[in-house]
Design a protein around this motif. Structure first.
Motif, mmCIF file in Angstrom:
data_model
loop_
_atom_site.group_PDB
_atom_site.id
_atom_site.type_symbol
_atom_site.label_atom_id
_atom_site.label_comp_id
_atom_site.label_asym_id
_atom_site.label_seq_id
_atom_site.Cartn_x
_atom_site.Cartn_y
_atom_site.Cartn_z
ATOM 1 N N THR A 84 -3.882 10.664 16.565
ATOM 2 C CA THR A 84 -2.453 10.673 16.231
ATOM 3 C C THR A 84 -1.889 9.262 16.258
ATOM 4 O OG1 THR A 84 -2.210 12.906 17.115
ATOM 5 C CG2 THR A 84 -0.202 11.615 16.859
ATOM 6 N N ALA A 85 -2.223 8.489 17.265
ATOM 7 C CA ALA A 85 -1.726 7.111 17.369
ATOM 8 C C ALA A 85 -2.205 6.259 16.202
ATOM 9 C CB ALA A 85 -2.161 6.490 18.692
ATOM 10 N N VAL A 86 -3.456 6.417 15.823
ATOM 11 C CA VAL A 86 -3.999 5.666 14.689
ATOM 12 C C VAL A 86 -3.301 6.079 13.401
ATOM 13 C CG1 VAL A 86 -6.073 5.322 13.263
ATOM 14 C CG2 VAL A 86 -6.229 5.180 15.757
ATOM 15 N N ALA A 87 -3.081 7.379 13.218
ATOM 16 C CA ALA A 87 -2.410 7.864 12.006
ATOM 17 C C ALA A 87 -0.978 7.334 11.914
ATOM 18 C CB ALA A 87 -2.411 9.389 11.982
ATOM 19 N N ILE A 88 -0.272 7.309 13.027
ATOM 20 C CA ILE A 88 1.104 6.796 13.043
ATOM 21 C C ILE A 88 1.104 5.303 12.711
ATOM 22 C CG2 ILE A 88 3.088 6.282 14.534
ATOM 23 C CD1 ILE A 88 2.484 8.995 15.946
ATOM 24 N N ALA A 89 0.213 4.542 13.333
ATOM 25 C CA ALA A 89 0.140 3.096 13.079
ATOM 26 C C ALA A 89 -0.238 2.813 11.629
ATOM 27 C CB ALA A 89 -0.854 2.441 14.026
ATOM 28 N N ALA A 90 -1.189 3.563 11.107
ATOM 29 C CA ALA A 90 -1.612 3.359 9.717
ATOM 30 C C ALA A 90 -0.490 3.704 8.750
ATOM 31 C CB ALA A 90 -2.851 4.205 9.419
ATOM 32 N N GLY A 91 0.210 4.773 9.023
ATOM 33 C CA GLY A 91 1.331 5.159 8.163
ATOM 34 C C GLY A 91 2.436 4.121 8.182
ATOM 35 N N ALA A 92 2.780 3.632 9.366
ATOM 36 C CA ALA A 92 3.833 2.624 9.499
ATOM 37 C C ALA A 92 3.436 1.327 8.814
ATOM 38 C CB ALA A 92 4.147 2.376 10.973
ATOM 39 N N GLY A 93 2.235 0.854 9.091
ATOM 40 C CA GLY A 93 1.765 -0.400 8.494
ATOM 41 C C GLY A 93 1.627 -0.297 6.988
ATOM 42 N N GLY A 94 1.065 0.812 6.527
ATOM 43 C CA GLY A 94 0.886 1.002 5.094
ATOM 44 C C GLY A 94 2.205 1.038 4.353
ATOM 45 N N ALA A 95 3.200 1.675 4.937
ATOM 46 C CA ALA A 95 4.514 1.752 4.290
ATOM 47 C C ALA A 95 5.158 0.377 4.177
ATOM 48 C CB ALA A 95 5.425 2.698 5.075
ATOM 49 N N VAL A 96 5.073 -0.427 5.216
ATOM 50 C CA VAL A 96 5.672 -1.767 5.201
ATOM 51 C C VAL A 96 4.970 -2.662 4.182
ATOM 52 C CG1 VAL A 96 6.046 -3.869 6.556
ATOM 53 C CG2 VAL A 96 6.586 -1.639 7.543
ATOM 54 N N VAL A 97 3.643 -2.593 4.148
ATOM 55 C CA VAL A 97 2.878 -3.427 3.220
ATOM 56 C C VAL A 97 3.113 -3.009 1.781
ATOM 57 C CG1 VAL A 97 0.521 -3.999 2.479
ATOM 58 C CG2 VAL A 97 1.117 -4.062 4.903
ATOM 59 N N SER A 98 3.206 -1.705 1.526
ATOM 60 C CA SER A 98 3.333 -1.234 0.144
ATOM 61 C C SER A 98 4.760 -1.264 -0.390
ATOM 62 C CB SER A 98 2.761 0.179 0.016
ATOM 63 O OG SER A 98 3.536 1.109 0.753
ATOM 64 N N ALA A 99 5.763 -1.355 0.467
ATOM 65 C CA ALA A 99 7.160 -1.298 0.010
ATOM 66 C C ALA A 99 7.485 -2.315 -1.084
ATOM 67 C CB ALA A 99 8.112 -1.443 1.194
ATOM 68 N N PRO A 100 7.124 -3.588 -0.948
ATOM 69 C CA PRO A 100 7.446 -4.536 -2.027
ATOM 70 C C PRO A 100 6.790 -4.178 -3.363
ATOM 71 C CG PRO A 100 6.844 -5.718 -0.034
ATOM 72 C CD PRO A 100 6.537 -4.271 0.200
ATOM 73 N N PHE A 101 5.575 -3.656 -3.305
ATOM 74 C CA PHE A 101 4.881 -3.269 -4.534
ATOM 75 C C PHE A 101 5.547 -2.065 -5.195
ATOM 76 C CE2 PHE A 101 1.651 -5.290 -1.818
ATOM 77 C CZ PHE A 101 1.359 -6.380 -2.614
ATOM 78 N N VAL A 102 5.952 -1.110 -4.374
ATOM 79 C CA VAL A 102 6.618 0.084 -4.896
ATOM 80 C C VAL A 102 7.965 -0.294 -5.501
ATOM 81 C CG1 VAL A 102 7.638 2.309 -4.269
ATOM 82 C CG2 VAL A 102 5.418 1.652 -3.332
ATOM 83 N N LEU A 103 8.718 -1.144 -4.807
ATOM 84 C CA LEU A 103 10.010 -1.582 -5.347
ATOM 85 C C LEU A 103 9.830 -2.256 -6.706
ATOM 86 C CD1 LEU A 103 11.756 -2.969 -2.142
ATOM 87 C CD2 LEU A 103 12.438 -0.971 -3.471
#
Length: 95
Positions: free
Chosen positions: A6-25
């Motif tokens: 669960t901790a790994v999934a939360i960290a991966a989700g948070a990190g992935g969202a921050v990294v991908s946000a500029p590309f998605v925008l």
């Protein structure tokens, strides 16, 4: 253990969202040069302008996304995106 997964999934989700946000925008039209003509962002801007009598209101979703597209995410926006991504990561562990 389940807590570690669960901790790994939360960290991966948070990190992935921050990294991908500029590309998605950028992909939807909120670019560093402004809103791309004919894009989804241009449609959002048009709808917001019509709803506000010809202008896009400061602080509106379109204004915030354009600001993030031009200058990157603020600290507050980064925290919000990370929180949303972490939530998605957590929810993925429930499936």
């Amino acid at each position: 253990s389940c807590v570690s997964v669960t901790a790994v999934a939360i960290a991966a989700g948070a990190g992935g969202a921050v990294v991908s946000a500029p590309f998605v925008l950028g992909a939807i039209g909120f670019t560093s040069a402004g809103i791309a003509a004919g894009s989804y962002a241009a449609g959002m801007m048009s709808t917001a302008a019509i709803a506000n009598g010809g202008g896009v209101a400061a602080g509106s979703l379109v204004a915030i996304l354009q600001s993030a597209g031009m200058a990157g995410l603020s600290g507050t926006a980064t925290a919000a995106v990370a929180s949303a991504g972490g939530t998605v990561g957590f929810l993925a562990t429930l499936i």
